[in-house]
Design an enzyme around this catalytic site. Structure first.
Site, PDB file in Angstrom:
ATOM      1  N   GLU A 168      37.347  40.746  41.428  1.00 53.44           N
ATOM      2  CA  GLU A 168      37.826  41.898  40.609  1.00 53.44           C
ATOM      3  C   GLU A 168      36.836  42.976  40.648  1.00 53.44           C
ATOM      4  OE1 GLU A 168      39.639  44.183  36.956  1.00 53.44           O
ATOM      5  OE2 GLU A 168      37.777  42.945  36.824  1.00 53.44           O
ATOM      6  N   ASP A 176      36.129  38.218  37.037  1.00 49.12           N
ATOM      7  CA  ASP A 176      36.363  39.273  36.451  1.00 49.12           C
ATOM      8  C   ASP A 176      35.143  40.377  36.485  1.00 49.12           C
ATOM      9  OD1 ASP A 176      38.047  40.617  34.158  1.00 49.12           O
ATOM     10  OD2 ASP A 176      36.303  40.633  33.322  1.00 49.12           O
TER      11      ASP A 176
HETATM   12  C1  NOJ Z   1      39.204  43.165  33.821  1.00 50.33           C
HETATM   13  C2  NOJ Z   1      40.506  42.613  33.128  1.00 50.33           C
HETATM   14  O1  NOJ Z   1      41.572  42.611  33.819  1.00 50.33           O
HETATM   15  C3  NOJ Z   1      40.799  43.256  31.802  1.00 50.33           C
HETATM   16  O2  NOJ Z   1      41.915  42.845  31.159  1.00 50.33           O
HETATM   17  C4  NOJ Z   1      39.622  43.109  30.832  1.00 50.33           C
HETATM   18  O3  NOJ Z   1      39.741  43.986  29.609  1.00 50.33           O
HETATM   19  C5  NOJ Z   1      38.510  43.543  31.517  1.00 50.33           C
HETATM   20  N1  NOJ Z   1      38.236  43.190  32.929  1.00 50.33           N
HETATM   21  C6  NOJ Z   1      37.154  43.128  30.687  1.00 50.33           C
HETATM   22  O4  NOJ Z   1      37.215  41.764  30.822  1.00 50.33           O
END
Ligand code: NOJ
Length: 543
Positions: A245, A203
């Site tokens: 991500e 993430d």
């Molecule tokens: C990306 C995630 O997809 C999202 O749901 C989250 O709020 C943020 N990162 C922070 O972790």
């Protein structure tokens, strides 16, 4: 790369699941791990290869689990560590892989590390977070949760200092300049890999390191740390993957693949809004454009492509003008908008028009990369824009027309979120059981799409070439791999389209429709003519 030595993730189809939303086994109104286990056969039957589960760790749930309070446990709402072990094992028994979120950038403010960090300046945990006496540092870093956060700094009374956070104030950023933090994360990875998890969706990776005078994204120091995690993985766990991500332009995602020594996979964010632009405008140019901006990536790395996920449909990677257009077109009610995006699901975005939903999926599946299907979108579930934050796209999975859509036997008012029960999206008509019975249902068509795509790795691995670019109402793609070709023809408009293509190179060869298995005639010496139905598509194998 021959068909035999393709690493599994290169030709995979992923399915994104929110445990909370999938199936409730103990009737407390919240989906749980045993519930998900009971649905593994359904997932297997979709034809996907790998499940991605959203964070299932203990958490105060201020960001639905992306605020982790303990990296080594399971949220009690979802079950126990033993349940999770069983989930991994049961998935593996069915030939499914399973990856989970690794939230590297931040923890919950309830994490014991943060609690000790703020309370004791002499604790070894003080340096686990980014503290400062002023809130004036790193002013060039943007704010991501624009609708709620005013600053990336928050003052902590106990510490008498400001702490850095890229997301909610309740999610303090970890300090990756501290080697102890890197070591902690290696241990976290080890723990889950030893349990058999097949990899991580990492993430928010661009934000690990902060430096004055930069926007604090994609810094070389951040890449060095990520490479360190990769080398740890490679040394100890063969066949496991890291998926980045990084909501960035493709040329800025490229370094995340490194020299095949950083991430195996990376999301391709900006192609997603352009699929909606192409469909909404009846114009293939946005796809031509974004693919021209997409660099070639190293051999054993792969893009992850998607239409929707658990977040708002992000419009960060479009121009201001395009964003306004997207909002007007797809989010006319202000309540549909969130931060720089749109909090709606696939089917409502596409007017619940089966042709458009299939076309969007077919377009996604025609592009190079590994597609991800978001739970519920395979049956065309609706959304609830009145729920808080992004919860409206995370409502209970609709299994059948019984109470609570077969998701739970709890009382309706005990559910973590109401099931969708309005008009055309009501669970009484939109559900798995109904669609299983109908050979033409969205569910069965999506299954077929997955099946065809899986049977032809050319979709994932092949080169692509856009044909007849001047005929912008259609997207025409020639996919080529080794000595095979597939022609993907997609009509982006609500009118019949007559398409003429010069395929003389393949004259005399037969065209076979991969979806139906039927012959579509022979390629002509000069121009070959095609007729496409409104919002129709054809995948034609050149035999
Ligand atoms: C990306 C995630 O997809 C999202 O749901 C989250 O709020 C943020 N990162 C922070 O972790």
């Amino acid at each position: 790369m021959t068909q035999k030595n393709i690493p599994w993730y290169m030709n995979a189809v992923f399915y994104e699941v929110h445990i909370r939303a999938y199936c409730d086994s103990n009737n407390d109104g919240i989906g749980d791990i045993p519930g998900l286990i009971s649905k593994l056969d359904y997932i297997k039957n979709l034809g996907v290869d790998c499940i991605w589960i959203l964070p299932s760790y203990p958490s105060p749930l201020k960001d639905d689990g992306y605020d982790i309070a303990d990296y080594y446990g399971v949220h009690p709402d979802y079950g126990t560590l033993e349940d999770l072990q069983r989930l991994i094992n049961e998935a593996h028994q069915r030939g499914l892989r399973i990856i989970t979120d690794l939230v590297l950038n931040h923890t919950s403010d309830q994490h014991p590390w943060f609690q000790q960090s703020r309370s004791d300046p002499n604790s070894k945990y003080r340096d686990y977070y980014v503290w400062s006496e002023t809130d004036k540092k790193y002013q060039d870093a943007r704010i991501i949760f624009l609708d709620t956060e005013k600053s990336n700094w928050a003052f902590d009374e106990k510490a008498g200092l400001y702490f850095w956070h890229r997301f909610y104030t309740t999610q303090p950023d970890l300090n990756y300049d501290n080697p102890a933090v890197i070591e902690e994360m290696r241990q976290v990875m080890k723990f889950w890999l030893d349990m058999g998890i097949d990899g991580f969706r990492a993430d928010a990776v661009p934000y690990l390191i902060e430096r004055e005078g930069t926007n604090c994204e994609n810094l070389p120091e951040t890449h060095r740390i990520l490479k360190d995690f990769r080398s740890y993985l490679d040394k100890n766990y063969k066949g496991k993957i890291l998926l980045a991500e990084a909501n960035q332009w493709p040329q800025d995602v490229l370094p995340y693949f490194g020299d095949e020594d950083e991430f195996h996979m990376g999301f391709h964010f900006p192609v997603m809004p352009r699929i909606f632009m192409a469909l909404g405008k009846g114009d293939a140019s946005p796809i031509h454009w974004i693919m021209a901006q997409t660099p070639t990536i190293p051999d054993y790395t792969q893009w992850c492509i998607f239409l929707r996920n658990h977040d708002e449909l992000t419009l960060e990677m479009v121009t201001e003008e395009e964003r306004q257009w997207m909002w007007e077109q797809y989010a006319p009610d202000p309540r549909m908008r969130l931060n720089l995006g749109i909090r709606r699901r696939l089917a409502p975005l596409l007017d619940n028009d089966l042709r458009k939903i299939m076309l969007a999926n077919a377009l996604l599946f025609s592009l190079p990369g590994a597609p991800i299907v978001y739970y519920g979108d395979e049956i065309g579930m609706g959304d609830n824009i009145w729920l808080f934050d992004r919860n409206g796209v995370r409502t209970p999975m609709q299994w059948d027309e019984s109470d609570n859509a077969g998701f739970s036997s709890a009382e309706a008012d005990e559910l973590y979120a109401p099931v969708i029960d309005s008009n055309e999206f009501s669970y009484k008509t939109v559900n798995v059981a109904v669609q299983e019975k109908d050979p033409h249902s969205l569910l069965n068509q999506v299954r077929r799409l997955i099946e065809v795509r899986k049977a032809h790795p050319i979709f994932a691995l092949g080169e692509y070439e856009f044909l007849a670019k001047e005929h912008t109402q259609c997207l025409s793609i020639l996919r080529t791999h080794t000595n095979e070709q597939v022609l993907c023809l997609l009509n982006l408009t609500d009118m019949d389209q007559n398409l003429s293509l010069d395929l003389s190179k393949y004259a005399g060869k037969e065209l076979v429709d991969l979806m139906t298995g039927k012959s579509q005639g022979v390629i002509a010496e000069t121009t070959t003519f095609f007729q496409l139905d409104p919002f129709g598509f054809q995948w034609l194998f050149i035999k």
